[in-house]
Design an enzyme around this catalytic site. Structure first.
Site, PDB file in Angstrom:
ATOM      1  N   GLY A  30       1.361  -1.452   0.056  1.00 52.86           N
ATOM      2  CA  GLY A  30      -0.334   0.047  -0.112  1.00 52.86           C
ATOM      3  C   GLY A  30       1.080   1.547  -0.391  1.00 52.86           C
ATOM      4  O   GLY A  30       2.042   1.016  -0.039  1.00 52.86           O
ATOM      5  N   HIS A  36       4.317   1.359  -8.096  1.00 54.63           N
ATOM      6  CA  HIS A  36       3.268   0.089  -7.681  1.00 54.63           C
ATOM      7  C   HIS A  36       2.309   0.354  -8.779  1.00 54.63           C
ATOM      8  O   HIS A  36       2.053  -0.529  -9.883  1.00 54.63           O
ATOM      9  CB  HIS A  36       2.354   0.815  -6.895  1.00 54.63           C
ATOM     10  CG  HIS A  36       2.880   0.821  -5.333  1.00 54.63           C
ATOM     11  ND1 HIS A  36       2.907   1.732  -4.425  1.00 54.63           N
ATOM     12  CD2 HIS A  36       3.736  -0.534  -4.853  1.00 54.63           C
ATOM     13  CE1 HIS A  36       3.512   1.092  -3.746  1.00 54.63           C
ATOM     14  NE2 HIS A  36       4.317  -0.054  -3.517  1.00 54.63           N
ATOM     15  N   SER A 184       8.913   5.351  -3.659  1.00 52.38           N
ATOM     16  CA  SER A 184       9.059   4.286  -2.831  1.00 52.38           C
ATOM     17  C   SER A 184       7.717   4.745  -0.769  1.00 52.38           C
ATOM     18  O   SER A 184       8.383   6.425  -1.173  1.00 52.38           O
ATOM     19  CB  SER A 184      10.602   4.043  -1.754  1.00 52.38           C
ATOM     20  OG  SER A 184      10.356   3.717  -0.546  1.00 52.38           O
TER      21      SER A 184
HETATM   22  P1  AMP Z   1       5.852  -2.165  -1.985  1.00 49.77           P
HETATM   23  O1  AMP Z   1       4.869  -2.496  -1.519  1.00 49.77           O
HETATM   24  O2  AMP Z   1       7.271  -1.690  -0.769  1.00 49.77           O
HETATM   25  O3  AMP Z   1       5.892  -3.093  -1.021  1.00 49.77           O
HETATM   26  O4  AMP Z   1       6.624  -2.414  -2.828  1.00 49.77           O
HETATM   27  C1  AMP Z   1       5.312  -3.534  -3.807  1.00 49.77           C
HETATM   28  C2  AMP Z   1       6.425  -3.845  -4.783  1.00 49.77           C
HETATM   29  O5  AMP Z   1       6.440  -2.334  -6.153  1.00 49.77           O
HETATM   30  C3  AMP Z   1       7.217  -4.187  -5.202  1.00 49.77           C
HETATM   31  O6  AMP Z   1       7.467  -4.866  -5.855  1.00 49.77           O
HETATM   32  C4  AMP Z   1       9.021  -3.198  -5.565  1.00 49.77           C
HETATM   33  O7  AMP Z   1       9.652  -4.415  -5.762  1.00 49.77           O
HETATM   34  C5  AMP Z   1       7.933  -2.314  -6.831  1.00 49.77           C
HETATM   35  N1  AMP Z   1       8.614  -1.029  -6.290  1.00 49.77           N
HETATM   36  C6  AMP Z   1       8.476  -0.113  -4.935  1.00 49.77           C
HETATM   37  N2  AMP Z   1       9.024   1.152  -6.035  1.00 49.77           N
HETATM   38  C7  AMP Z   1       9.224   0.564  -6.793  1.00 49.77           C
HETATM   39  C8  AMP Z   1       9.598   1.329  -7.693  1.00 49.77           C
HETATM   40  N3  AMP Z   1       9.843   2.764  -7.009  1.00 49.77           N
HETATM   41  N4  AMP Z   1       9.264   1.235  -9.208  1.00 49.77           N
HETATM   42  C9  AMP Z   1       8.846  -0.041  -9.331  1.00 49.77           C
HETATM   43  N5  AMP Z   1       8.071  -0.902  -8.333  1.00 49.77           N
HETATM   44  C10 AMP Z   1       8.491  -0.222  -7.717  1.00 49.77           C
END
Ligand code: AMP
Length: 279
Positions: A30, A36, A184
């Site tokens: 989230g 995302h 992020s």
């Molecule tokens: P998270 O919500 O941080 O667990 O991320 C969910 C998914 O989104 C994971 O596969 C991450 O690697 C991907 N993700 C997070 N930040 C980025 C970004 N800046 N660019 C591309 N994918 C991302």
């Protein structure tokens, strides 16, 4: 867009759609951003049905304070997913995925003890556990993850191979802010001055890459990166490593199979980033 909080109705819904429909799965915690959404777009291009999950997974947090402070913005997230054309959201409560404290753990040998694993013991076991649960529940054709968490992708590759999950994995490129900062969910916790300082991660990765291409020795490049961090107040480099993209073993020489990986604190917020020599 259908939103599910419980496993049974989600499975019933998906069963009705398959086997005719290919299912793309995008697991997230989230606090969504365009990184995302790029995964959602990839899934939408390649599948009849896109399922996104929103779940802040306690099992992967080694730091209770980090878990407590992790941003939670479910309503806004659902609106973003709706606009992106995601068809299904699974946003369970913790007790739905963990009826009791988990007893199952994963051990990936060296792969989960180095880099992130060294500083976040148990993290990848928690990731593997929740991803396994989501794969079982959704049974996707393809699951999409970001290169931003490169080591996580390697762990999930191993998980799929060893547990014989019948699905494809896709790794999508890192989406960045104009100054290079990787998007992020944790960026939301940065104050304005911290946000400016956070560009140091990508800046030092790109500088390191340039120096390596010019033939600078790995040892000297690491020293320069260390110095970059020491010259800025309120930032702390946790690690900067060069590794082989296949198994993340330390790189002794630089090739187009090398990846540069970094973790650093900006104020209280821990950020990670990486850069492929090949990009
Ligand atoms: P998270 O919500 O941080 O667990 O991320 C969910 C998914 O989104 C994971 O596969 C991450 O690697 C991907 N993700 C997070 N930040 C980025 C970004 N800046 N660019 C591309 N994918 C991302």
């Amino acid at each position: 867009m259908e939103i599910f909080k419980e496993i049974k109705p989600l499975k019933a819904f998906l069963k009705e759609k398959t086997p005719a429909a290919t299912i793309g799965l995008v697991p997230t915690m989230g606090a969504l951003h365009h990184g995302h959404l790029s995964l959602i777009e990839a899934s939408k291009r390649e599948n009849a049905l896109t399922v996104s999950t929103i779940f802040v997974n306690p099992a992967q947090f080694n730091n209770p304070e980090d878990l407590k402070k992790y941003p939670r913005t479910l309503e806004r997230d659902c609106e973003m997913l709706r606009q992106a054309g995601c068809q299904v959201v699974f946003a369970p409560e913790v007790t739905t995925l963990y009826e009791h404290e988990p007893t199952v753990t994963f051990d990936f040998g060296t792969l989960d003890k180095i880099l992130e694993g060294k500083f976040r013991p148990g993290h990848f076991s928690g990731v593997a556990l929740v991803v396994s649960k989501l794969f079982h529940i959704v049974n996707p054709t393809t699951a999409y993850f970001g290169q931003k968490d490169f080591q996580q992708f390697k762990i999930i590759e191993k998980l799929v191979e060893e547990l014989k999950f019948d699905l494809q994995l896709k790794m999508m490129p890192i989406i960045r802010e104009p100054d290079g900062l990787a998007l992020s969910s944790r960026n939301k916790r940065l104050s304005e001055p911290e946000r400016k300082k956070a560009a140091l991660l990508f800046r030092s990765l790109t500088e390191a890459k340039k120096l390596l291409i010019r033939g600078e020795k790995i040892f000297n490049v690491k020293e320069i990166v260390n110095q970059n961090y020491k010259s800025v107040d309120g930032v702390k480099l946790e690690y900067f490593e060069l590794a082989n993209i296949e198994n993340l073993s330390p790189a002794e020489t630089v090739t187009n199979q090398t990846i540069l990986l970094m973790a650093a604190y900006v104020g209280e917020v821990r950020l990670i980033d990486n850069l492929l020599m090949e990009e």
